[in-house]
Design a protein around this motif. Sequence first.
Motif, mmCIF file in Angstrom:
data_model
loop_
_atom_site.group_PDB
_atom_site.id
_atom_site.type_symbol
_atom_site.label_atom_id
_atom_site.label_comp_id
_atom_site.label_asym_id
_atom_site.label_seq_id
_atom_site.Cartn_x
_atom_site.Cartn_y
_atom_site.Cartn_z
ATOM 1 N N GLU A 130 0.610 -1.109 -0.150
ATOM 2 C CA GLU A 130 -0.034 -0.242 0.156
ATOM 3 C C GLU A 130 0.799 1.273 -0.288
ATOM 4 O O GLU A 130 2.072 1.169 1.191
ATOM 5 C CB GLU A 130 -0.769 -0.039 1.206
ATOM 6 N N ASN A 181 -8.128 5.533 -6.269
ATOM 7 C CA ASN A 181 -7.744 4.483 -5.882
ATOM 8 C C ASN A 181 -6.886 3.665 -7.286
ATOM 9 O O ASN A 181 -7.754 3.351 -8.305
ATOM 10 C CB ASN A 181 -8.612 3.749 -4.870
ATOM 11 N N TYR A 216 -4.482 0.518 -8.421
ATOM 12 C CA TYR A 216 -4.528 -1.024 -7.962
ATOM 13 C C TYR A 216 -3.563 -1.758 -8.888
ATOM 14 O O TYR A 216 -4.215 -1.304 -10.562
ATOM 15 C CB TYR A 216 -5.680 -1.962 -8.123
ATOM 16 N N GLU A 225 1.624 -6.590 -6.411
ATOM 17 C CA GLU A 225 0.219 -5.994 -6.571
ATOM 18 C C GLU A 225 0.823 -4.984 -5.893
ATOM 19 O O GLU A 225 1.565 -4.749 -4.251
ATOM 20 C CB GLU A 225 -0.552 -6.546 -5.982
ATOM 21 N N LYS A 269 -1.489 -0.843 -4.112
ATOM 22 C CA LYS A 269 -2.822 -0.755 -3.733
ATOM 23 C C LYS A 269 -1.956 0.896 -3.624
ATOM 24 O O LYS A 269 -1.642 1.154 -2.555
ATOM 25 C CB LYS A 269 -3.771 -0.891 -2.982
ATOM 26 N N TYR A 290 -3.065 4.800 -3.329
ATOM 27 C CA TYR A 290 -4.104 6.394 -2.891
ATOM 28 C C TYR A 290 -3.631 7.218 -3.466
ATOM 29 O O TYR A 290 -2.724 7.745 -3.344
ATOM 30 C CB TYR A 290 -4.073 6.028 -1.141
ATOM 31 N N GLU A 319 -11.734 4.844 -9.458
ATOM 32 C CA GLU A 319 -10.971 3.570 -9.128
ATOM 33 C C GLU A 319 -10.270 2.938 -10.644
ATOM 34 O O GLU A 319 -10.983 2.621 -11.524
ATOM 35 C CB GLU A 319 -11.521 2.581 -8.176
ATOM 36 N N VAL A 343 -7.821 -0.733 -12.227
ATOM 37 C CA VAL A 343 -6.579 -1.119 -12.266
ATOM 38 C C VAL A 343 -5.633 -1.215 -13.392
ATOM 39 O O VAL A 343 -6.372 -1.655 -14.173
ATOM 40 C CB VAL A 343 -7.967 -2.797 -12.566
#
Length: 149
Positions: free
Chosen positions: A5, A69, A71, A78, A80, A82, A133, A135
């Motif tokens: 994160e 966000n 991803y 991986e 994430k 913010y 958001e 990905v």
Amino acid sequence: MNILETVLVYIIKSDQVLLIHKTKKDMNEGKYLGIGGKIKIGESIEDALIRETKEETNLDLLNYQHVGNVYFKNIDYEEKIYLFKSDAYKGNLKASNEGTLHWVDIKDIYKLPMWEGDKYFLSKLFSKVSFFEIVLVYENDVLVDTIEL
């Protein structure tokens, strides 16, 4: 696999944005990015944002907005992110060992070496979208898919 994160902020003044040209030897070396980094264990998102901004720029954010966000997915990684933007800060810029700081005209940022996925979400960050958001799916260093949530 643990998901890393991180926080990332784009500091804006007039028609320019503050970017860091990464010189640190990691996967971002040679790329232009916003300001940010890893959230430490037990640290809030906001505290990480304020700390990373201070460490990388010497600036204190006076306001900030959580705009999305992101991803980031790769075969063995991986993350994430913010994502924030800010237009109010105090202090004088001072570079860190992460890279060199540059105020760049927003219209010129897409010409700089950066992750393809960053160009995708930056178009949303600079638009009127209030929150998003996304990905970003990579194979090695190649963006192969974008999925809006």
